[in-house]
Design an enzyme around this catalytic site. Structure first.
Site, PDB file in Angstrom:
ATOM      1  CE  LYS A  77      -4.517   1.029   0.753  1.00  0.00           C
ATOM      2  NZ  LYS A  77      -5.755   0.311   0.469  1.00  0.00           N
ATOM      3  N   GLY A 177     -24.775   3.315   4.397  1.00  0.00           N
ATOM      4  CA  GLY A 177     -23.876   3.938   3.433  1.00  0.00           C
ATOM      5  C   GLY A 177     -24.283   3.617   2.014  1.00  0.00           C
ATOM      6  N   GLY A 179     -23.039   4.824  -0.822  1.00  0.00           N
ATOM      7  CA  GLY A 179     -22.018   5.411  -1.689  1.00  0.00           C
ATOM      8  C   GLY A 179     -21.823   4.543  -2.911  1.00  0.00           C
ATOM      9  CB  VAL A 181     -19.565  -0.329  -2.243  1.00  0.00           C
ATOM     10  CG1 VAL A 181     -19.853  -1.814  -2.072  1.00  0.00           C
ATOM     11  CG2 VAL A 181     -18.122  -0.121  -2.647  1.00  0.00           C
ATOM     12  N   GLY A 182     -22.426   0.807  -1.829  1.00  0.00           N
ATOM     13  CA  GLY A 182     -23.775   0.626  -1.269  1.00  0.00           C
ATOM     14  C   GLY A 182     -24.858   0.670  -2.341  1.00  0.00           C
TER      15      GLY A 182
HETATM   16  N1  LIG Z   1     -15.014   1.157  -3.572  1.00  0.00           N
HETATM   17  C1  LIG Z   1     -14.427  -0.018  -3.444  1.00  0.00           C
HETATM   18  O1  LIG Z   1     -14.099  -0.681  -4.435  1.00  0.00           O
HETATM   19  C2  LIG Z   1     -14.149  -0.590  -2.069  1.00  0.00           C
HETATM   20  C3  LIG Z   1     -13.391  -1.772  -1.982  1.00  0.00           C
HETATM   21  C4  LIG Z   1     -13.184  -2.344  -0.734  1.00  0.00           C
HETATM   22  C5  LIG Z   1     -13.676  -1.706   0.401  1.00  0.00           C
HETATM   23  N2  LIG Z   1     -14.378  -0.536   0.269  1.00  0.00           N
HETATM   24  C6  LIG Z   1     -14.869   0.103   1.499  1.00  0.00           C
HETATM   25  O2  LIG Z   1     -16.291   0.149   1.455  1.00  0.00           O
HETATM   26  C7  LIG Z   1     -16.765   1.328   2.098  1.00  0.00           C
HETATM   27  C8  LIG Z   1     -17.617   2.140   1.112  1.00  0.00           C
HETATM   28  O3  LIG Z   1     -16.828   2.469  -0.017  1.00  0.00           O
HETATM   29  P1  LIG Z   1     -17.395   3.419  -1.175  1.00  0.00           P
HETATM   30  O4  LIG Z   1     -16.387   3.340  -2.273  1.00  0.00           O
HETATM   31  O5  LIG Z   1     -18.830   3.097  -1.440  1.00  0.00           O
HETATM   32  O6  LIG Z   1     -17.269   4.835  -0.459  1.00  0.00           O
HETATM   33  P2  LIG Z   1     -18.158   6.134  -0.715  1.00  0.00           P
HETATM   34  O7  LIG Z   1     -17.370   7.254  -0.113  1.00  0.00           O
HETATM   35  O8  LIG Z   1     -18.564   6.215  -2.145  1.00  0.00           O
HETATM   36  O9  LIG Z   1     -19.489   5.866   0.131  1.00  0.00           O
HETATM   37  C9  LIG Z   1     -19.562   5.916   1.514  1.00  0.00           C
HETATM   38  C10 LIG Z   1     -20.976   6.400   1.855  1.00  0.00           C
HETATM   39  O10 LIG Z   1     -21.139   6.322   3.264  1.00  0.00           O
HETATM   40  C11 LIG Z   1     -21.834   7.481   3.700  1.00  0.00           C
HETATM   41  N3  LIG Z   1     -21.557   7.680   5.123  1.00  0.00           N
HETATM   42  C12 LIG Z   1     -20.477   8.271   5.719  1.00  0.00           C
HETATM   43  N4  LIG Z   1     -20.635   8.268   7.056  1.00  0.00           N
HETATM   44  C13 LIG Z   1     -21.813   7.655   7.318  1.00  0.00           C
HETATM   45  C14 LIG Z   1     -22.503   7.351   8.507  1.00  0.00           C
HETATM   46  N5  LIG Z   1     -22.015   7.673   9.708  1.00  0.00           N
HETATM   47  N6  LIG Z   1     -23.698   6.710   8.411  1.00  0.00           N
HETATM   48  C15 LIG Z   1     -24.212   6.386   7.200  1.00  0.00           C
HETATM   49  N7  LIG Z   1     -23.586   6.668   6.035  1.00  0.00           N
HETATM   50  C16 LIG Z   1     -22.402   7.285   6.088  1.00  0.00           C
HETATM   51  C17 LIG Z   1     -21.306   8.584   2.788  1.00  0.00           C
HETATM   52  O11 LIG Z   1     -22.192   9.688   2.767  1.00  0.00           O
HETATM   53  C18 LIG Z   1     -21.236   7.846   1.454  1.00  0.00           C
HETATM   54  O12 LIG Z   1     -22.450   7.945   0.740  1.00  0.00           O
HETATM   55  C19 LIG Z   1     -15.513   2.057   2.595  1.00  0.00           C
HETATM   56  O13 LIG Z   1     -15.261   1.663   3.916  1.00  0.00           O
HETATM   57  C20 LIG Z   1     -14.424   1.529   1.687  1.00  0.00           C
HETATM   58  O14 LIG Z   1     -13.138   1.593   2.308  1.00  0.00           O
HETATM   59  C21 LIG Z   1     -14.633   0.020  -0.926  1.00  0.00           C
END
Ligand SMILES: NC(=O)c1ccc[n+]([C@@H]2O[C@H](COP(=O)([O-])OP(=O)(O)OC[C@H]3O[C@@H](n4cnc5c(N)ncnc54)[C@H](O)[C@@H]3O)[C@@H](O)[C@H]2O)c1
Length: 353
Positions: A77, A177, A179, A181-182
Site C-alpha cells: 500500500k 452507506g 455510496g 458500493v452501497g
Molecule cells: N469502492 C471499493 O471498491 C471498495 C473496496 C473495498 C472496500 N471498500 C470500502 O467500502 C466502504 C464504502 O466504499 P465506497 O467506495 O462506497 O465509499 P463512498 O465514499 O462512495 O461511500 C460511503 C458512503 O457512506 C456514507 N456515510 C459516511 N458516514 C456515514 C454514517 N455515519 N452513516 C451512514 N452513512 C455514512 C457517505 O455519505 C457515502 O455515501 C468504505 O469503507 C471503503 O473503504 C470500498
C-alpha cells in the site's frame, strides 16, 4: 508499530520530490505470493508518524486480503501525505509514478481514498506497475462494481450457512452507506427479493435512493438502523462499524458489508460470537474491488474478473465452516486461511530451479 518488528514488513520506501511537493511512503508487507498490490491513499495526515502507521497497517491488510482472494499477489500500500484538494497535480502524480517504477515491479499501485482512476492514468505515464486506470486507458475502471458483487456473494454464503438457503429473498437487509458500493449492493439485494432498509448521512445519497428505489425504507441514522428489525447488517460506510455499543443493540443475525476494518477492536469478534451473530469477515467479502483491479495486470476482462469475484461465495463458506469446526471466530478463521496460503505457496520458492 515499528518498521523492524519481528514478522514485519519486507520494505518501506520513503519518497520525496520537493518541487512538486510529493511526500509518499510505499509499504511492502509481503511478496510471498507475488508482487505487492494495494492502492495509494492521498490524505492530509496530521503527522508523518500517522502516515507511516497507516501505510504499515494497510499494507499488512492487503497481504491478507490478496492471499484470501486467491490472487498471486502480495500485500502493499502507499500513502501520499498531503491534502489532495490542495496539492494534487500532474507533476506530483507523475513523480510518484517514477518512484513506483523504481521498485521495478515489487509493488503495483491502484486507487484508494483520495485517488481516482484518472489519477492512475497520470501515474501510468511513468510506470507500468499501476492498476485501477480508466476503461479508456485499458484499465479496470470503477472497482466498486465488483466490490458490491463480492459483498453480495459473501452475504449469500452467510445466509446459506445460517438459514440453509443462499438467498436474501424476503430477508430484511440494512445497508449503512449508499455510496459507490452501497448503491450497487442495494440493486443486487432488491433483484434477489430482499427488503432493504438503508441510511446515509449525505442528502444526495438519500435523494438517489428515493428516486431510484422508492421501495427502500430509509431510516434517519445508523443507530436507528442497527436497532431496527433487520436480519442482515451491511456496513458500507466508514470503518469501526462494529463496536461494543453497536454489537450490544444489533438485531441482525448476519453482518456482511463492504466497509474496511469493521471490527473496532480485536475483542468485538468474540462479542459477536457470544450474541450468536454471524460475521462474514470484511476483507473476505469486500475483495471484489482488488480482484477487479488485479485482473488489469493480465489485460482487463470484466467477465473473468466477475467469475473470480463470484468465488467469494465459496471462500466465505469455507471460513464460516472452519470457524464452526474449530470453535473460533470467523475473523480468526479468515486470518488462518490467508496465513496458511502465504506460508504454503511462499515456501515453494525454496525449491531451487
Ligand atoms: N469502492 C471499493 O471498491 C471498495 C473496496 C473495498 C472496500 N471498500 C470500502 O467500502 C466502504 C464504502 O466504499 P465506497 O467506495 O462506497 O465509499 P463512498 O465514499 O462512495 O461511500 C460511503 C458512503 O457512506 C456514507 N456515510 C459516511 N458516514 C456515514 C454514517 N455515519 N452513516 C451512514 N452513512 C455514512 C457517505 O455519505 C457515502 O455515501 C468504505 O469503507 C471503503 O473503504 C470500498
Amino acid at each position: 508499530m515499528g518498521v523492524f518488528n519481528e514478522g514485519s514488513h519486507e520494505q518501506v520506501v520513503f519518497c520525496q520530490d520537493q518541487a512538486s511537493g510529493l511526500k509518499a511512503v510505499i509499504g511492502i508487507y509481503s511478496t510471498a505470493l507475488g508482487p505487492a498490490l494495494g492502492g495509494t491513499r492521498f490524505y492530509p495526515y496530521p503527522s508523518e508518524k500517522e502516515a507511516l502507521h497507516d501505510v504499515l497497517e494497510l499494507s499488512r491488510g492487503m497481504a491478507y486480503k490478496n492471499s484470501l482472494a486467491g490472487l498471486d499477489l502480495g500485500g502493499g500500500k502507499a500513502v501520499i501525505w498531503g491534502d489532495p484538494e490542495q496539492i494534487k497535480t500532474e507533476a506530483l502524480l507523475r513523480a510518484y509514478g517514477r518512484f513506483v517504477q523504481s521498485l521495478n515491479g515489487r509493488y503495483f499501485t491502484a486507487c484508494d481514498v483520495g485517488t481516482y482512476t484518472w489519477d492512475m492514468d497520470q501515474v501510468a505515464k511513468e510506470t507500468r506497475f499501476v492498476t485501477g486506470r480508466s476503461l479508456e486507458h485499458g484499465g479496470a475502471g470503477d472497482s466498486s462494481i465488483l466490490t458490491a458483487w463480492g459483498v453480495f456473494q459473501g452475504m449469500r454464503a452467510a445466509a446459506e450457512h445460517r438459514w440453509g438457503s443462499p438467498t436474501l429473498k424476503a430477508r430484511r437487509v440494512g445497508v449503512s452507506g449508499l455510496g459507490k458500493v452501497g448503491k450497487y449492493l442495494v440493486g443486487h439485494l432488491l433483484e434477489d427479493g430482499a427488503e432493504v432498509v438503508a441510511t446515509d448521512v449525505s442528502p444526495k445519497a438519500l435523494e438517489w435512493a428515493k428516486t431510484n428505489h422508492p421501495d427502500v425504507n430509509l431510516v434517519p441514522d445508523n443507530t436507528a438502523l442497527v436497532k431496527s428489525d433487520i436480519e442482515v447488517y451491511a456496513p458500507c460506510a466508514l470503518g469501526f462499524a462494529l463496536n461494543d455499543k453497536t454489537v450490544r443493540v444489533l438485531r441482525a443475525q448476519i453482518v456482511a458489508g463492504a466497509a474496511n476494518n469493521q471490527l473496532a477492536h480485536p475483542g468485538v469478534d468474540k462479542l459477536l460470537m457470544d450474541r450468536g451473530i454471524l460475521y462474514a469477515p470484511d476483507y473476505c467479502v469486500n475483495a471484489g474491488g482488488v480482484i477487479q483491479v488485479a485482473d488489469e495486470i493480465e489485460g482487463f476482462n470484466f467477465e473473468r474478473a466477475k467469475m473470480r469475484a463470484t468465488k467469494i461465495f465459496d471462500t466465505t463458506k469455507r471460513i464460516l465452516e472452519l470457524a464452526d469446526t474449530e470453535g473460533i471466530s470467523p475473523a480468526t478463521a479468515a486470518d488462518r486461511i490467508a496465513e496458511q496460503r502465504m506460508a504454503d505457496v511462499g515456501r515453494l520458492r525454496s525449491i531451487r530451479l
